[in-house]
Design an enzyme around this catalytic site. Structure first.
Site, short mmCIF file in Angstrom:
data_model
loop_
_atom_site.label_atom_id
_atom_site.label_comp_id
_atom_site.label_asym_id
_atom_site.label_seq_id
_atom_site.Cartn_x
_atom_site.Cartn_y
_atom_site.Cartn_z
N SER A 64 0.68 -1.25 -0.07
CA SER A 64 0.02 0.01 -0.15
C SER A 64 0.84 1.27 -0.02
O SER A 64 1.56 1.53 -0.89
CB SER A 64 -0.92 0.00 1.16
OG SER A 64 -1.71 1.14 1.01
N ASP A 280 -6.00 2.52 -2.82
CA ASP A 280 -7.19 2.06 -1.88
C ASP A 280 -7.49 3.29 -1.22
O ASP A 280 -8.23 3.12 -0.23
CB ASP A 280 -7.19 0.92 -1.19
CG ASP A 280 -6.03 0.64 -0.07
OD1 ASP A 280 -5.24 1.64 -0.11
OD2 ASP A 280 -5.84 -0.10 0.45
N PRO A 464 -0.31 1.81 17.96
CA PRO A 464 0.67 1.00 17.32
C PRO A 464 0.55 1.03 15.79
O PRO A 464 -0.65 0.77 15.37
CB PRO A 464 0.72 -0.23 18.14
CG PRO A 464 -0.79 -0.32 18.73
CD PRO A 464 -1.33 0.84 18.88
N ARG A 472 1.84 5.64 15.91
CA ARG A 472 1.24 7.01 15.36
C ARG A 472 0.58 7.81 16.48
O ARG A 472 -0.13 7.57 17.06
CB ARG A 472 0.35 6.29 14.54
CG ARG A 472 1.00 5.54 13.31
CD ARG A 472 -0.18 5.17 12.09
NE ARG A 472 0.55 4.06 11.39
CZ ARG A 472 1.31 4.57 10.34
NH1 ARG A 472 1.95 5.82 10.11
NH2 ARG A 472 2.00 3.71 9.29
#
Length: 509
Positions: A64, A280, A464, A472
């Site tokens: 991704s 996506d 996490p 994050r």
């Protein structure tokens, strides 16, 4: 099933010593050179899942929005959805098993899930444009064939396109044709039918700049654009011919840094969007007349779609509940607007009720019914599909005659900041309340609560990463300066209390 043959072939895809991976919502992700054994084993697992469900299962090779040197894999369940949680656990156990334990783990999965080994199995495979993806997809195929599963390798696909293929195959073509042309035709037909009813003239609302993150989205958008070119002109940037995948471009970069991608020139009030590496995710943005950058993220896209659906339903005198699903990252202003102005529910859209309604409408309501059907065709695919999200957004903007500035003005986002903190082990962070509250390590949530109290209209949370040892951080407040300061202070708390490694977080963005 010949376990000795499986063991023999597994040794050709040997697991690196000491490597432990966790299957999360994004599947497995790590450096590409560490994934050969995982791909082989996910081929095995896909066959077992196919036999158990008596359905086609998908395997997508992608990482991704991760850097180009990473890669990953995730399985797609029969209706195009994410892998069932119990099978995520099987995936983790199988990927982490040492060679001598492979037979035991496989037998354990077969027995626990009552897999009939005589049942036929079919697996479809797709991959993104990373240099490592083709070779890794061959390792998946090795795993499928060693268990005598049948397969179809679609080659280069966006992740949502593979989800589409799986859904089509498992609904006997009722949803659509399980081909790339079937995907293009289904979405484009709905888009063209909708935009035919737009009253705006010329191309005022019909030109869009698209940053494709140097990924698969560029290839597929160019293949598709002639299907809908009468309704929309797209100009593709970061198409993979020059830059690296996701490097200084793409949806994740634009959202995190709140600035345009490199490689795209923006004039004032031009409508622009960015995909991520596997198409996506999508964000929209523009520069105003004063040169200020404005980000329009998924929350505002969801608001646009839900408000349009509500208007259509009211027009035909129906009062169905419309719901919106938000994550912890949803801006507080969007939540307040949806709750207080739109009066929507925070649950899934009742799509089946809308479909039934559209079929049962009286003759004098057919125009609205047709619009509903076309919106639903785009919206069904839009869950995590940048291309269909783009098309449904463009259709609604054209139908409502909205400029990007007018769309943006629905509500004003609270200033926010996202950061990442490197830690020794991300699993020390455990969360609850949809990832809005940290349960462990002790003292972290209390520290965050104390910091939040210092700022107006503020909130912050940590979670996490599902793919790497980072935590994050998200913070929002009444001003950008306050949001930046809060994010930095929370980052320091994470670094101190959750085992930060490397350089301490520094202020300044």
């Amino acid at each position: 099933m010949d376990l000795d043959v499986i063991t023999k072939y597994s040794a050709l895809h040997a697991k690196p010593g000491g490597l432990i991976l966790q299957y999360g919502t994004a599947g497995f992700r790590t450096k590409a050179e560490h994934l050969d054994h995982v791909m082989f084993r996910m081929g095995l697992l896909a066959v077992l899942r196919s036999k158990q469900t008596k359905s086609t299962i998908g395997v997508m090779v992608t990482a991704s929005h991760n850097p180009e040197e990473d890669n990953g894999v995730k399985l797609v369940d029969p209706l195009g959805e994410m892998l069932a949680p119990s099978w995520e656990e099987h995936a983790t156990c199988l990927a982490n098993a040492e060679e001598q334990d492979m037979q035991r783990v496989l037998i354990g999965i077969i027995e626990k899930e009552a897999v009939n080994l005589q049942q036929d199995a079919f697996v479809v495979i797709g991959r993104d444009t990373r240099p490592s993806s083709e070779k890794l997809s061959h390792s998946v195929i090795d795993g499928v064939t060693i268990l005598r599963g049948q397969f179809h390798d679609y080659g280069l696909l966006t992740t949502p396109q593979l989800h589409y293929m799986v859904y089509c195959r498992n609904t006997s073509g009722q949803y659509g044709k399980a081909t790339i042309e079937g995907y293009y035709q289904k979405l484009s037909k709905a888009f063209v039918e909708l935009t035919k009813q737009a009253s705006c003239s010329g191309d005022e609302y019909r030109t869009l700049k698209v940053d494709c993150a140097n990924g698969i989205g560029a290839l597929k958008l160019r293949e598709m654009e002639h299907y809908f070119s009468q309704g929309l002109s797209v100009h593709v940037f970061n198409d993979g011919t020059k830059g690296k995948l996701n490097h200084l471009c793409g949806a994740d970069f634009v959202k995190s840094h709140q600035k345009p991608p490199e490689g795209m020139e923006m004039k004032s009030n031009e409508r622009c969007c960015s995909f991520d590496g596997d198409a996506d995710r999508i964000v929209y943005y523009y520069r105003d007349a004063d040169g200020h950058f404005h980000l329009i993220d998924g929350d505002k896209i969801a608001t646009l779609i839900s408000s349009f659906l509500k208007e259509l339903l009211l027009e035909i005198g129906e009062n169905l509940n419309i719901g919106v699903v938000q994550t912890a990252y949803a801006n507080g202003s969007s939540t307040r607007y949806l709750e207080e102005v739109m009066k929507v529910l925070f649950s899934k859209v009742a799509e089946m009720k809308i479909k039934q309604l559209a079929k049962e409408l009286e003759d004098n309501k057919r125009k609205v019914a047709k619009m509903l059907e076309n919106i639903i065709d785009l919206f069904n695919q839009a869950a995590g599909d940048a291309i269909s999200d783009m098309l449904v957004t463009e259709a609604i903007l054209a139908l409502k005659g909205l400029t990007i500035q007018q769309w943006d003005a629905l509500y004003t986002d609270l200033p926010n900041r996202q950061l990442k903190v490197k830690v020794a082990d991300r699993q020390v962070i455990n969360t609850t309340d949809a990832e809005r509250q940290a349960v462990t390590p002790p003292g972290l949530q209390e520290a965050i609560n104390g910091l939040v109290k210092k700022y107006r209209l503020s909130r912050a949370f940590v979670r996490p990463s599902g793919t790497e040892d980072v935590v994050r951080v998200y913070a929002e407040a009444d001003s950008q300066e306050s949001a930046d300061s809060l994010a930095h202070e929370v980052s320091l708390a994470v670094f101190q209390l959750a085992g930060g490694v490397g350089e301490r977080p520094q202020p300044g963005f």
